[in-house]
Design a protein around this motif. Structure first.
Motif, mmCIF file in Angstrom:
data_model
loop_
_atom_site.group_PDB
_atom_site.id
_atom_site.type_symbol
_atom_site.label_atom_id
_atom_site.label_comp_id
_atom_site.label_asym_id
_atom_site.label_seq_id
_atom_site.Cartn_x
_atom_site.Cartn_y
_atom_site.Cartn_z
ATOM 1 N N ARG A 2 0.830 -1.202 0.000
ATOM 2 C CA ARG A 2 0.000 0.000 0.000
ATOM 3 C C ARG A 2 0.868 1.256 0.000
ATOM 4 N N GLU A 56 -2.843 3.081 -12.728
ATOM 5 C CA GLU A 56 -3.415 1.754 -12.476
ATOM 6 C C GLU A 56 -2.918 0.717 -13.475
ATOM 7 N N SER A 61 0.658 -4.810 -10.181
ATOM 8 C CA SER A 61 -0.680 -5.134 -9.670
ATOM 9 C C SER A 61 -0.734 -5.198 -8.145
ATOM 10 N N GLU A 62 0.385 -5.431 -7.481
ATOM 11 C CA GLU A 62 0.358 -5.527 -6.018
ATOM 12 C C GLU A 62 0.335 -4.162 -5.323
ATOM 13 N N VAL A 63 0.395 -3.079 -6.079
ATOM 14 C CA VAL A 63 0.355 -1.739 -5.493
ATOM 15 C C VAL A 63 -1.086 -1.349 -5.188
ATOM 16 N N GLU A 64 -1.318 -0.874 -3.974
ATOM 17 C CA GLU A 64 -2.634 -0.391 -3.547
ATOM 18 C C GLU A 64 -2.510 1.076 -3.129
ATOM 19 N N GLY A 65 -3.621 1.771 -3.084
ATOM 20 C CA GLY A 65 -3.617 3.170 -2.668
ATOM 21 C C GLY A 65 -3.140 4.111 -3.760
ATOM 22 N N THR A 66 -3.319 3.698 -5.008
ATOM 23 C CA THR A 66 -2.823 4.470 -6.150
ATOM 24 C C THR A 66 -3.452 5.859 -6.232
#
Length: 182
Positions: A2, A56, A61-66
């Protein structure tokens, strides 16, 4: 993994942006206003939405909170560098025009696979980044490289590619507690 506001501050610091002003923005989330009530040195909501949509498909793909990260990072950078903000807005306008011409919808309204295809079709992945170059070269410079620079100058982003200590980041306690070969 995140992305956090702390990551946005790290990216702004790496970009040479005065963190004090950026920290103020990050803490309030509200734009500075002029006497007539309009926001000053800010990207409009549509431009930020397009940048978030690009991130995005560009970020792993493992990144959150973009969305929060991209908004904080680009708005913080544009506040200090309004000319850079105009370059970003122009490049995003071209990206939207390109998407409408090929897919009949703005870039942010496309499904992720079409967004990825649009960037690849216009050769934004292979064009030389040039802020004064062709439309595609400016998309590469102001959209693709800007977003990737923001991500990979954060501790979270560099951890994704196996770099524990990005430039300007002293590292964590674990770095100082182990030998050089471990």
């Amino acid at each position: 993994m995140r992305l956090t506001r702390r990551d946005a501050l790290a990216a702004l610091t790496a970009a040479g942006v005065t963190v004090g002003g950026g920290a103020l923005f990050l803490s309030t989330g509200e734009p500075e206003s002029t006497a007539d009530g309009t926001a000053e040195h800010r990207l409009d909501e549509s431009t930020v939405r397009t940048l978030v949509a690009a991130a995005e498909v560009l970020y792993p793909s493992e990144v959150e909170g973009t969305e929060e990260f991209v908004t904080s990072y680009v708005q913080g950078k544009v506040e200090e560098r309004p000319d850079h903000g105009r370059g970003i807005a122009d490049a995003v306008d071209y990206l939207d025009d390109y998407a409408v011409a090929w897919y009949d919808a703005k870039f942010a309204d496309l499904v992720p696979s079409d967004r990825d295809e649009a960037l690849e079709r216009m050769n934004a992945d292979t064009a030389a980044p040039d802020p004064n170059g062709s439309d595609v070269e400016r998309v590469r410079y102001f959209v693709v490289n800007e977003l990737l620079y923001g991500l990979y100058t954060t501790p979270t982003g560099t951890t994704l590619v196996g770099l524990e200590n990005p430039r300007g980041h002293p590292g964590g306690l674990a770095s100082y507690q182990r030998g050089p070969q471990s």
